[in-house]
Write a protein that holds these residues in place. Structure first.
Motif, short mmCIF file in Angstrom:
data_model
loop_
_atom_site.label_atom_id
_atom_site.label_comp_id
_atom_site.label_asym_id
_atom_site.label_seq_id
_atom_site.Cartn_x
_atom_site.Cartn_y
_atom_site.Cartn_z
N LYS A 162 20.02 55.41 37.21
CA LYS A 162 18.75 56.08 37.56
C LYS A 162 17.94 55.26 38.56
N SER A 163 18.05 53.95 38.42
CA SER A 163 17.26 53.07 39.28
C SER A 163 17.97 52.70 40.59
N GLY A 164 19.18 53.20 40.77
CA GLY A 164 19.91 52.89 42.00
C GLY A 164 21.34 52.46 41.73
N ILE A 165 21.89 51.62 42.58
CA ILE A 165 23.27 51.16 42.46
C ILE A 165 23.32 49.81 41.74
N LYS A 166 24.06 49.77 40.65
CA LYS A 166 24.26 48.52 39.93
C LYS A 166 25.60 47.92 40.39
N ALA A 167 25.56 46.68 40.86
CA ALA A 167 26.76 46.04 41.41
C ALA A 167 27.12 44.80 40.59
N ASP A 168 28.41 44.66 40.32
CA ASP A 168 28.89 43.53 39.53
C ASP A 168 30.17 42.99 40.17
N LYS A 169 30.15 41.70 40.55
CA LYS A 169 31.31 41.10 41.18
C LYS A 169 32.35 40.71 40.14
N GLN A 170 33.63 41.03 40.44
CA GLN A 170 34.71 40.73 39.51
C GLN A 170 35.97 40.34 40.29
N THR A 171 36.94 39.80 39.55
CA THR A 171 38.27 39.55 40.12
C THR A 171 39.24 40.56 39.54
N GLU A 172 39.93 41.26 40.41
CA GLU A 172 40.88 42.30 40.00
C GLU A 172 42.30 41.87 40.35
N PHE A 173 43.18 41.80 39.34
CA PHE A 173 44.57 41.47 39.60
C PHE A 173 45.36 42.75 39.90
N ILE A 174 46.06 42.73 41.02
CA ILE A 174 46.92 43.86 41.39
C ILE A 174 48.33 43.63 40.89
N THR A 175 48.80 42.40 40.99
CA THR A 175 50.11 42.02 40.46
C THR A 175 49.96 40.74 39.64
N PHE A 176 50.89 40.54 38.73
CA PHE A 176 50.87 39.37 37.86
C PHE A 176 52.19 38.63 37.98
N GLN A 177 52.16 37.35 37.67
CA GLN A 177 53.39 36.55 37.62
C GLN A 177 53.93 36.59 36.20
N SER A 178 54.96 37.37 35.97
CA SER A 178 55.58 37.44 34.66
C SER A 178 56.79 36.53 34.62
N ASN A 179 57.27 36.26 33.42
CA ASN A 179 58.46 35.42 33.29
C ASN A 179 59.65 36.04 34.01
N SER A 180 59.78 37.38 33.86
CA SER A 180 60.93 38.04 34.48
C SER A 180 60.85 37.98 36.00
N SER A 181 59.66 38.18 36.56
CA SER A 181 59.55 38.14 38.01
C SER A 181 59.75 36.73 38.53
N ALA A 182 59.34 35.74 37.73
CA ALA A 182 59.56 34.35 38.14
C ALA A 182 61.05 34.05 38.20
N GLU A 183 61.79 34.57 37.19
CA GLU A 183 63.23 34.35 37.18
C GLU A 183 63.91 35.06 38.34
N LEU A 184 63.43 36.28 38.62
CA LEU A 184 64.00 37.03 39.73
C LEU A 184 63.78 36.31 41.05
N GLU A 185 62.59 35.70 41.17
CA GLU A 185 62.29 34.97 42.40
C GLU A 185 63.22 33.77 42.54
N LYS A 186 63.49 33.10 41.42
CA LYS A 186 64.42 31.97 41.46
C LYS A 186 65.82 32.45 41.85
N GLU A 187 66.22 33.59 41.24
CA GLU A 187 67.56 34.12 41.50
C GLU A 187 67.71 34.54 42.96
N SER A 188 66.61 35.07 43.53
CA SER A 188 66.69 35.54 44.91
C SER A 188 66.89 34.40 45.89
#
Length: 315
Positions: A162-188
């Protein structure tokens, strides 16, 4: 340019209804090399996935908003064919098409619509963040061996009050480092067994080629075919397609490929189809260029045949 786009998004958001929320990526994050790398990887993945459909994507923001590319990805990845118009020109038609496509995509991804980080309005408005979230979800579900860079962005979450635009700064993760992806990176980073094979003495290479040739002919006898030259007889893609059908247990309609290919373009069509089928079945042949097979590149040919041999040798 990035600052201007962010300000433009905020100005547009001011006209929204009370309670509506929107996440806007900070201009500095838009210039992050990791984010640009992620976009490049996803564009390359889409183009490779849809290569057989002659679709080329250059911009994630500009080429996915109308639903055409997403519809083809849905059909190619999930095997879902929707009865929608191929090209929707009006805004209303595009929104209707997106509604059907996103519903089917959410079902394929087993994602609750309310929890999804994308929706019709965001995708159609060319929202980069929601488009990336959707594509990463698709890649993770249908090609889990695709190595994606770990990316997070700084965002401003805006909410109309009602009083206007409320803005809040955040960090958004699009991708994560999982154990499986880490292994795939090693394998590659490891050399393929076939790459290592071709560093050995010629007689050892010939021994492996003979074993693969025996495997191929054992599985082609029922079709009355016999391969004598491993280096050349797979260049047109015909025997490779028939072999894949035999081993994987499905019939490839003759209308899908050239049984008697004339010229390199028809041969390339056949080989590309064969590699696409293998990738769809989970074979690790993404690094093989179809043109190498057509050009009778022996390591490339053996690499593809070895992947089939490895899976089916004991069957």
């Amino acid at each position: 340019m990035a600052d201007y786009r962010a300000e433009e998004e905020r100005d547009e958001f001011c006209n929204r209804q009370e309670g509506e929320k929107r996440m806007i990526v900070q201009p500095t994050s838009l210039e992050d090399p990791k984010l640009n790398k992620l976009k490049e990887v996803l564009v390359e993945w889409i183009n490779k996935t849809l290569k057989f459909e002659h679709i080329v994507v250059r911009s994630l923001e500009e080429d996915l908003y109308d639903g055409l590319v997403l519809h083809h990805l849905l059909r190619r990845l999930a095997g879902v064919q929707l009865h929608v118009e191929e090209i929707a020109l009006s805004t209303e038609a595009q929104v209707r098409k997106l509604e059907l496509i996103l519903t089917a995509l959410n079902e394929a991804l087993e994602v609750n619509e309310e929890k999804a980080k994308w929706n019709i309005k965001l995708i159609h408005s060319r929202d980069l963040l929601s488009t990336l979230h959707l594509l990463v979800a698709l890649a993770s579900r249908f090609q889990p061996d695709l190595v994606l860079p770990v990316v997070s962005v700084e965002i401003v979450q805006c909410e109309v009050t009602k009083s206007g635009i409320k803005a809040d700064k955040q960090t958004e993760f699009i991708t994560f480092q999982s154990n499986s992806s880490a292994e795939l990176e090693k394998e590659s980073n490891k050399e393929c067994p076939i790459d290592e094979l071709f560093k050995l003495e010629a007689h050892k290479i010939e021994t492996v080629k003979k074993a693969i040739l025996h495997f191929v002919n054992k599985n082609m006898t029922s079709l009355g075919l016999n391969v004598t030259d491993l280096d050349k007889q797979f260049a047109d893609g015909v025997i490779l397609l028939l072999l894949i059908g035999q081993l994987e247990g499905f019939f490839i309609p003759l209308c899908e490929f050239f049984l008697c290919p004339v010229g390199s373009s028809e041969m390339l069509h056949n080989v590309t189809l064969a590699l696409d089928l293998l990738i769809d079945q989970g074979f690790p042949v993404q690094s093989v260029d179809p043109q190498d097979i057509v050009s009778q590149d022996v390591p490339a040919t053996v690499k593809v045949l070895y992947s089939l041999f490895k899976r089916h040798k004991n069957k």
